[in-house]
Structures are given as structure tokens and as C-alpha cells.
Design a protein around this motif. Structure first.
Motif, mmCIF file in Angstrom:
data_model
loop_
_atom_site.group_PDB
_atom_site.id
_atom_site.type_symbol
_atom_site.label_atom_id
_atom_site.label_comp_id
_atom_site.label_asym_id
_atom_site.label_seq_id
_atom_site.Cartn_x
_atom_site.Cartn_y
_atom_site.Cartn_z
ATOM 1 N N GLN A 119 0.823 -1.218 0.000
ATOM 2 C CA GLN A 119 0.000 0.000 0.000
ATOM 3 C C GLN A 119 0.856 1.266 0.000
ATOM 4 O OE1 GLN A 119 -2.526 -0.686 3.396
ATOM 5 N NE2 GLN A 119 -3.617 -2.352 2.362
ATOM 6 N N GLU A 120 2.021 1.184 0.641
ATOM 7 C CA GLU A 120 2.931 2.334 0.682
ATOM 8 C C GLU A 120 3.736 2.469 -0.610
ATOM 9 O OE1 GLU A 120 5.341 1.516 4.059
ATOM 10 O OE2 GLU A 120 3.718 1.879 5.514
ATOM 11 N N GLY A 121 3.717 1.431 -1.455
ATOM 12 C CA GLY A 121 4.472 1.456 -2.702
ATOM 13 C C GLY A 121 5.974 1.299 -2.501
ATOM 14 N N ARG A 122 6.378 0.488 -1.529
ATOM 15 C CA ARG A 122 7.797 0.266 -1.248
ATOM 16 C C ARG A 122 8.492 -0.390 -2.427
ATOM 17 N NH1 ARG A 122 9.238 -0.746 4.158
ATOM 18 N NH2 ARG A 122 11.322 -1.311 3.374
ATOM 19 N N GLN A 123 9.792 -0.179 -2.529
ATOM 20 C CA GLN A 123 10.591 -0.827 -3.568
ATOM 21 C C GLN A 123 10.571 -2.346 -3.360
ATOM 22 O OE1 GLN A 123 12.598 0.510 -6.169
ATOM 23 N NE2 GLN A 123 11.549 2.463 -5.772
ATOM 24 N N ILE A 124 10.471 -3.086 -4.459
ATOM 25 C CA ILE A 124 10.388 -4.546 -4.366
ATOM 26 C C ILE A 124 11.626 -5.134 -3.692
ATOM 27 C CG2 ILE A 124 10.471 -6.673 -5.755
ATOM 28 C CD1 ILE A 124 8.265 -5.465 -7.479
ATOM 29 N N LYS A 125 12.801 -4.604 -4.000
ATOM 30 C CA LYS A 125 14.029 -5.145 -3.386
ATOM 31 C C LYS A 125 14.004 -4.989 -1.865
ATOM 32 C CE LYS A 125 16.784 -0.935 -3.961
ATOM 33 N NZ LYS A 125 18.065 -0.347 -4.439
ATOM 34 N N ASP A 126 13.394 -3.877 -1.377
ATOM 35 C CA ASP A 126 13.281 -3.672 0.082
ATOM 36 C C ASP A 126 12.277 -4.645 0.697
ATOM 37 O OD1 ASP A 126 15.104 -1.588 -0.041
ATOM 38 O OD2 ASP A 126 13.551 -0.056 -0.327
ATOM 39 N N MET A 127 11.175 -4.876 -0.033
ATOM 40 C CA MET A 127 10.170 -5.826 0.452
ATOM 41 C C MET A 127 10.756 -7.229 0.539
ATOM 42 S SD MET A 127 6.459 -4.825 -1.167
ATOM 43 C CE MET A 127 6.861 -4.275 -2.805
ATOM 44 N N VAL A 128 11.513 -7.604 -0.474
ATOM 45 C CA VAL A 128 12.134 -8.933 -0.500
ATOM 46 C C VAL A 128 13.071 -9.105 0.696
ATOM 47 C CG1 VAL A 128 13.740 -10.428 -1.757
ATOM 48 C CG2 VAL A 128 11.928 -9.234 -2.994
#
Length: 420
Positions: free
Chosen positions: A268-277
Motif C-alpha cells: 500500500q505504501e508502494g515500497r521498492q520490491i528489493k526492500d520488500m524482499v
């Protein structure tokens, strides 16, 4: 208008109170004296005790003094805050014909269990009172001797297993003054060991789930001993390895919920995928969540982020556009064949459970193949033997041509290698 004149009342006249309006004085001591007298006559013969309790209910007010009755049958007298017995100087205030006066062997426990069962079968209204009584008595265990605590724990195991009280009564032990002195944990372990010996571990595990205790077990440990290693050591020492498995499963479930909530917030916050991973891998490592379970959570969370079009002909384009932006996220958790297959089965399950997606299954799998989320080996394996029965015929039919193409491409690749 004529008014009624009040009749004169003679000075000193006594106005009678109707019998039904008179309130009987609350007298638990008087009730206790009557019960003690009857128990004294019955002696150590528990059949005689049960007969006395059966007939006394028609004379003594069990509805009003149910708590006092259970105090006497458990501890021998009226319990006061802290767990001691209310004393009297000039008359008897305690009986040995009670749970705490019995031997602690299981034969004696079973004999006393029958006294309580017969009493509550005869006077059904006592069942609810007994549950409230147990919540009070368990809070008082610090005031009881070690032997009496052991007897109460063993009997509590029998009472819970026979349905006299629910497993949830044990939750009152999660009380700071009982937990910090290890009293809550020692009591709980005695209950569990007794249950295991009497009914077996599967029955105990089922009861813990029913009572909502499986997620609370760590709270019985003192604060400075709440570690997974200590939990495992304590329960395994008592022969309760199944409880350790239950605890691990519950902790794993809680960690998965945390992972899903964290991922939802980040999406929902639109975080970077690499950070989510990175965050997902960190949480998964700390809680021992395997990759094939993570991919299921990632898939369901990603799919929950969209408001899907109600029209079947438009939802395919919407789904592919939505999923395309998350293929790097999904690919990060399909590094093994097992994880890939877990994702395929999740996609199959989702499409089967959402009618408008029934024709989109093949398109999603092709997208995942092209973006290296899924490999041809796993897709072929799913097609041949590892698919779910949900929507099987429809989805296999959709995938037939694509799988044939994959197989022919694979054969060409193999023949090319042989020529080289």
C-alpha cells in the motif's frame, strides 16, 4: 372532589412485613456448619458423602451457597482471599472429607471426581457456579501447600477432560504473582502430565485448541525464561513433545500473519520490491518460515490489493497488468521446484474459487513462465501429476497446447545437445 382521608394509625403499632418480602440473612458460616455436620456423619465413605450431598440439596440452599459448597468440597472450609480457610474459635470450621484431605494417588482422585460428577448431575445449576469457583480457586494456589496444589492440578485435569469445566479456566493462572514464582507453569505441567497419562496427548492437544490455550503457553513462563529453547527443554523433559510441536505451529501461524500484514502495508505504501524482499526474507529466517509457504502468502496478498472487474472479458487484461509489476517479487520466492509448484497450486485454487478468473489461469501461468517465475519442468510436472482436483479438467484443457509446446521445445533442446 372528595379526598380519601388517611386512617389514623395508633402510636407504637407494628406494621407486619409479608413473608415473601422478608430477606433471609446471608449466612455462609451457618451453611458451612450444616455441611460439615453431614460430612462428619458420612465419614470417609464417599458413597455416603454423595448420598448426603444429594439429600441435603432439598434442605440447604445450594443455589445461594454453591460457592461455599465447592470451597468445602475442595479445601475443607470457606476460602478467604489468599487461599486460607476462614477459622472459628468456638466451633469446627474445617473437614478432612475434601479433595485436599484425600490421598494424591489417581485412584483417590477418581473417587473424588465421582463425588463432584454426581453432585452436578443432580443439581445442574451448580455447573456454571463450579466454573466460576474454579476461576477463583486457581488464583489462590499460592496460598495452598505444594501437595494440595498437586492434588488440585490432577483433579483439574480430570474435571477439564470430563467436561466439568472448560480448558479456558487455566488462563486465570496467567497472573503476575503466580507466573513470576513459577507456580503457574508448575501447575500447568502437572495438569498436562496427568492428562497425558489418563487420556493421551492427542486428546490434550485437541482440548488446548478448543480452549484457545495453544497460543498462550509461553505466557505461563516467567518473563526472563520466555525463550524457545527453554520452552522446548521444559516440555520435552516432561514427555510433552507434542505440546512443543503445537506451540511451534502456533508461533509459525502468528509469524505468517505478521508477514502478511507487513507485506500489505508495504504494498500500500508502494515500497521498492528489493526492500520488500529483504524484509520478508529477514522475517522468514527469524521465524523459520520455508519458502514454499512464503510464496503462498505473497500471492494471496498481492491478489488482495486489487478491486477486480466484474466482467470476465476485462478481468484478464487487468490481472496480467497487475501481476506483471510484481513478478520480480514472486520470482524472489520461487527459487526451488517445491515453491514453484506451491505457487501454481495457489493460482489454480484462486482461479477455481473466483469464477471470473476461470479462463485466466493459462494466461497467468504463461506470464509467470515468460518472466521466469515458473520453469517449464515444474509446469509440465504440474500438468502430468501434481495438479489439484479443483477445476482439473478445465485447467488441464487450457494448458494442453502450451504444455505440448514446452515439451517439444524441451525435446528439441535435448536433441540439439546430443548433436553437439
Amino acid at each position: 372532589m372528595s379526598q380519601k382521608t388517611e386512617k389514623p394509625v395508633l402510636s407504637g403499632q407494628r406494621i407486619k412485613t409479608r413473608k415473601r418480602d422478608e430477606k433471609e440473612k446471608y449466612d455462609p458460616q451457618g451453611f458451612r456448619d450444616s455441611v460439615l455436620q453431614g460430612l462428619d456423619k458420612a465419614g470417609t465413605d464417599l458413597e455416603a458423602v454423595s448420598k448426603f450431598l444429594d439429600t441435603a440439596g432439598s434442605k440447604l440452599d445450594y443455589r445461594r451457597y454453591g460457592e461455599a459448597l465447592f470451597d468445602i468440597l475442595i479445601a475443607g472450609g470457606l476460602l478467604v482471599p489468599g487461599g486460607s480457610i476462614a477459622t472459628e474459635i468456638d466451633k469446627p470450621y474445617k473437614t478432612e472429607c475434601c479433595l485436599f484431605g484425600a490421598s494424591e494417588d489417581m485412584e483417590s482422585m477418581h473417587n473424588y471426581e465421582q463425588v463432584f460428577i454426581k453432585l452436578m448431575r443432580r443439581y445442574k445449576y451448580l455447573e456454571k457456579m463450579f466454573e466460576e469457583e474454579m476461576k477463583k480457586v486457581l488464583v489462590f494456589i499460592k496460598g495452598f501447600s505444594e501437595t494440595d496444589r498437586r492434588k488440585l492440578a490432577r483433579m483439574t485435569a480430570l474435571w477439564i477432560s470430563n467436561g466439568s469445566v472448560p480448558p479456558s479456566v487455566l488462563l486465570v493462572l496467567i497472573n503476575e504473582h503466580l507466573v513470576k514464582d513459577n507456580l503457574a507453569l508448575d501447575f500447568l505441567l502437572e495438569v498436562f502430565v496427568t492428562w497425558k497419562n489418563e487420556k493421551g496427548l492427542p486428546s490434550l492437544v485437541t482440548s488446548l485448541k478448543r480452549g484457545g490455550l495453544e497460543g498462550k503457553l509461553m505466557e505461563f513462563f516467567p518473563q526472563n525464561k520466555r525463550t524457545e529453547e527453554n520452552f522446548k527443554a521444559v516440555f520435552e523433559e516432561k514427555g510433552l513433545a507434542d505440546i512443543v510441536k503445537l506451540h511451534k505451529a502456533q508461533a509459525n501461524l502468528g509469524a505468517k500473519r505478521d508477514l502478511q500484514m507487513q507485506l500489505e502495508e508495504q504494498l500500500q505504501e508502494g515500497r521498492q520490491i528489493k526492500d520488500m524482499v529483504m524484509d520478508i526474507k529477514d522475517l522468514a529466517t527469524r521465524n523459520n518460515i520455508p519458502e514454499h509457504e512464503i510464496i503462498g502468502i505473497v500471492w494471496s496478498t498481492v491478489m488482495s490489493q486489487a478491486e477486480w472487474n466484474k466482467k470476465e472479458e476485462l478481468v484478464a487484461e487487468q490481472a496480467l497488468k497487475h501481476l506483471k509489476q510484481y513478478t520480480p517479487l514472486l520470482a524472489s520466492f520461487t527459487t526451488t521446484a517445491r515453491s514453484e509448484l506451491a505457487l501454481m497450486l495457489k493460482v489454480q485454487e484462486f482461479c477455481y474459487g473466483n469464477m471470473i478468473f476461470m479462463k485466466v489461469f493459462q494466461k497467468i501461468i504463461v506470464l509467470f513462465y515468460k518472466t521466469e517465475v515458473l520453469s517449464e519442468e515444474v509446469i509440465i510436472k504440474w500438468y502430468k501429476e501434481d495438479h489439484s482436483s479443483k477445476g482439473k479438467m478445465l485447467f488441464l484443457d487450457q494448458m494442453k497446447k502450451f504444455v505440448e509446446w514446452l515439451q517439444s521445445a524441451e525435446e528439441e533442446s535435448e536433441s540439439g545437445e546430443e548433436e553437439d
